[in-house]
Design an enzyme around this catalytic site. Structure first.
Site, PDB file in Angstrom:
ATOM      1  N   ASP A 182       7.260   0.165  -5.700  1.00  0.00           N
ATOM      2  CA  ASP A 182       6.468  -0.896  -6.295  1.00  0.00           C
ATOM      3  C   ASP A 182       5.003  -0.513  -6.439  1.00  0.00           C
ATOM      4  O   ASP A 182       4.330  -0.923  -7.384  1.00  0.00           O
ATOM      5  CB  ASP A 182       6.594  -2.169  -5.458  1.00  0.00           C
ATOM      6  CG  ASP A 182       7.896  -2.897  -5.742  1.00  0.00           C
ATOM      7  OD1 ASP A 182       8.805  -2.277  -6.304  1.00  0.00           O
ATOM      8  OD2 ASP A 182       7.999  -4.085  -5.398  1.00  0.00           O
ATOM      9  N   CYS A 207      12.748   0.569   0.877  1.00  0.00           N
ATOM     10  CA  CYS A 207      11.693  -0.153   0.178  1.00  0.00           C
ATOM     11  C   CYS A 207      12.226  -1.378  -0.574  1.00  0.00           C
ATOM     12  O   CYS A 207      13.401  -1.490  -0.890  1.00  0.00           O
ATOM     13  CB  CYS A 207      10.927   0.787  -0.742  1.00  0.00           C
ATOM     14  SG  CYS A 207       9.949   1.991   0.195  1.00  0.00           S
ATOM     15  N   ASP A 208      11.273  -2.236  -0.864  1.00  0.00           N
ATOM     16  CA  ASP A 208      11.358  -3.526  -1.523  1.00  0.00           C
ATOM     17  C   ASP A 208      12.739  -3.993  -1.993  1.00  0.00           C
ATOM     18  O   ASP A 208      13.462  -4.646  -1.276  1.00  0.00           O
ATOM     19  CB  ASP A 208      10.365  -3.532  -2.680  1.00  0.00           C
ATOM     20  CG  ASP A 208       8.937  -3.465  -2.150  1.00  0.00           C
ATOM     21  OD1 ASP A 208       8.622  -2.480  -1.487  1.00  0.00           O
ATOM     22  OD2 ASP A 208       8.165  -4.395  -2.376  1.00  0.00           O
ATOM     23  N   CYS A 258       5.353   1.101   3.327  1.00  0.00           N
ATOM     24  CA  CYS A 258       3.926   0.865   3.561  1.00  0.00           C
ATOM     25  C   CYS A 258       3.684   0.075   4.840  1.00  0.00           C
ATOM     26  O   CYS A 258       4.426  -0.839   5.174  1.00  0.00           O
ATOM     27  CB  CYS A 258       3.308   0.178   2.355  1.00  0.00           C
ATOM     28  SG  CYS A 258       3.347   1.207   0.865  1.00  0.00           S
ATOM     29  N   SER A 294       2.525  -9.302  -4.488  1.00  0.00           N
ATOM     30  CA  SER A 294       3.025  -8.309  -3.549  1.00  0.00           C
ATOM     31  C   SER A 294       2.985  -8.840  -2.124  1.00  0.00           C
ATOM     32  O   SER A 294       2.164  -9.703  -1.788  1.00  0.00           O
ATOM     33  CB  SER A 294       2.175  -7.044  -3.655  1.00  0.00           C
ATOM     34  OG  SER A 294       2.428  -6.170  -2.582  1.00  0.00           O
TER      35      SER A 294
END
Length: 553
Positions: free
Chosen positions: A78, A119-120, A191, A468
């Site tokens: 992202d 991730c996401d 992250c 986000s």
């Protein structure tokens, strides 16, 4: 064994010959075949190292008597896809991930599956596939990135986006920005703050689909490799006991996940993903459940971007088990739910304590008595909107100001960086929803620019798109119905007054009903922004953000 469909009997001799073309022996074929769903690639920092996780998983499977066979899943970063056409594909990739895993796992008759996301959209996409397939399954993520460091300040990716706004406002020199970009993301992993990826990895653990530590052990720690080996071994126990995802992902487990979500102040995107996963599991949860649990669940952790702590700190404090043990003091969790350990949640939490009360506060001393997310309703969002309340400045919890209306993220960013936004303004970014985007882009650039320019305590942002997990401030997303469906956000005009009252869960457009009715008659649906390819199909099938942006079959 399900895999007998492709390897046992006279008529399966051709199939066995193909397995032997892979280098498998008769001994390996006699064992259960375990699918290893690996989202490794070389473009996503959170996935760069997943080949190491996969090798550890496979070692665990072999130690426990299974035969592991790996196949891939796609993944979008992202951060790299942010603020250009690529971000339209991020949320939309969730459904492709689930569908492709369904294809691979069904076509090749695996006995069980180990999922390796990080991730996401990959985590929820894989959880959706696990629920849909209902084969014995376990998750082991790649783990979080370590926090960066610049001088005595610890950093995450959100600091980089905010620094762009600081440079535009003359508050930072470009030379310092260049130094920051070398420090902010120091390792592989998802992250380092409580952004969407880490939110979903932590909630996977709460749902019971990942072993303790899945959400918080840093990517570069050897403990992550050991966890992967344990997951590989544990899938064989799940197969033997026939414990399946739908035995684990029950209504009670989802309520546990929402409660922990509120205590952690997770990404607003959890309000998209948990309902979508629940839908695949035959469970209904929605904005009302989030709101109900938010009102009774204390906010115990403030992790970046809401605070100065990072996922590695949460891990040191005892991780998600410690958070759950603390919440259990208020009887907010169902401890009878089964988990991938083969034990109940209550059994998993025996003896667990908080090791650092400065990271995980006690229920007697929370950041707030209610949860870190809030659902808002009102004339601007009849079907609801979402805000990370725990990351909103106190002076912005109640705000009233003039609308500054933009038809896309690009228009809004140009105005923000062009210094055209003033204190008190309410930025409205529309036609960025699931259909209108299409794809409901995450918009970290405008929110971070506002914060970086020093306007985070005086300017609000509202959108039918998404923000986000790295976003902080009065950033309200998922406004439903979206503009492309003719929702009230489509009717807002420059200068209209918008009232935000987060403590009272209200979001209102202060325009009288007769005027709104007149505007509604004049409104026409816009032409689709994308007319071919996957996004065009997605836009035709996707539902509202208030229902998890799932697809109509």
């Amino acid at each position: 064994m399900r895999s007998l469909l492709m390897k046992e009997g006279l008529e399966k001799a051709p199939h066995r010959s193909l397995f032997k073309a892979l280098g498998l022996t008769d001994e390996e074929l006699h064992r259960p075949i375990i699918g290893i769903v690996n989202a490794q690639n070389e473009i996503v920092p959170g996935h760069r190292h997943l080949d190491q996780i996969a090798e550890a998983v496979k070692a665990g499977v072999r130690m426990a008597g299974g035969t592991p066979i790996e196949f891939p899943a796609i993944a979008v970063c992202d951060g790299i896809a942010m603020n250009h056409m690529g971000m339209k594909y991020s949320l939309a990739s969730r459904e492709l991930i689930a569908d492709s895993i369904e294809i691979m796992a069904t076509a090749h008759a695996f006995d069980a599956l180990v999922f390796i996301p990080n991730c996401d959209k990959v985590v929820p996409g894989m959880l959706m596939a696990a629920a849909r397939l209902n084969l014995p399954s376990i998750f082991v993520s790649g783990g979080p990135m370590l926090a960066g460091k610049y001088g005595d300040k610890r950093l995450s990716l959100s600091n980089m986006f905010e620094a762009v706004g600081a440079v535009a406002a003359g508050k930072m020199q470009e030379e310092e920005l260049a130094e920051l970009e070398n420090c902010a993301c120091p390792s592989c992993g998802s992250c380092s703050g409580m952004f969407t990826a880490n939110s979903m990895n932590c909630l996977t653990e709460v749902l019971g689909m990942g072993l303790p530590g899945n959400g918080t052990i840093p990517a570069v720690y050897s403990a992550r490799i050991r966890l992967a080996k344990k997951a590989g071994m544990q899938i064989m126990e799940l197969l033997e006991k026939n414990i399946k995802p739908l035995d684990i992902m029950t209504p009670a487990a989802f309520r546990n996940a929402v409660a922990v979500d509120m205590s952690l102040g997770c990404s607003t995107n959890t309000a998209l993903h948990l309902p979508a996963i629940a839908h695949e599991a035959g469970v209904k949860i929605g904005f009302e459940d989030f709101n109900e649990l938010s009102k009774v669940t204390p906010h115990l952790c403030k992790l970046a971007p809401a605070g100065d702590h990072f996922i590695e700190d949460l891990d040191e404090a005892g991780g998600i088990p410690a958070v759950m043990a603390e919440l259990n003091k208020l009887n907010l969790l169902n401890l009878d739910v089964i988990t991938v350990t083969g034990k109940t949640l209550g059994e998993n939490l025996q003896g667990v304590t908080v090791k650092r009360p400065d990271i995980i506060r006690s229920v007697e001393n929370p950041y707030s008595k209610d949860g870190g997310l809030a659902i808002l309703w009102g004339s601007l969002a009849p079907d609801g909107a979402v805000v990370k309340k725990g990351a909103v400045a106190p002076e912005m919890l109640v705000h009233e100001g003039p609308a500054r209306v933009f038809e896309s993220e690009e228009e809004a960013v140009a105005a923000i960086l062009g210094l055209k936004i003033k204190p008190g303004d309410v930025i409205v970014i529309r036609y960025e929803g699931p259909k209108g985007g299409p794809g409901m882009r995450e918009m970290l650039t405008p929110t971070s620019a506002v914060s970086g320019m020093g306007l985070g305590e005086s300017v609000a942002l509202i959108t039918d798109g998404r923000f986000s997990g790295a976003t902080r401030g009065a950033s309200i997303g998922h406004v439903s119905p979206e503009a492309a469906e003719g929702g009230p956000i489509a009717l807002v005009r420059e200068g209209d007054v918008i009232r935000i009252n987060i403590p009272e869960n209200k979001l209102d457009l202060l325009v009288d009903e007769a005027e709104l009715a007149r505007r509604k008659k004049e409104w026409t649906a816009p032409e689709p922004k994308v007319t071919k390819g996957y996004l065009a199909r997605y836009a035709k099938q996707v539902t509202s953000a208030s229902t998890g942006a799932i697809l109509n079959v």
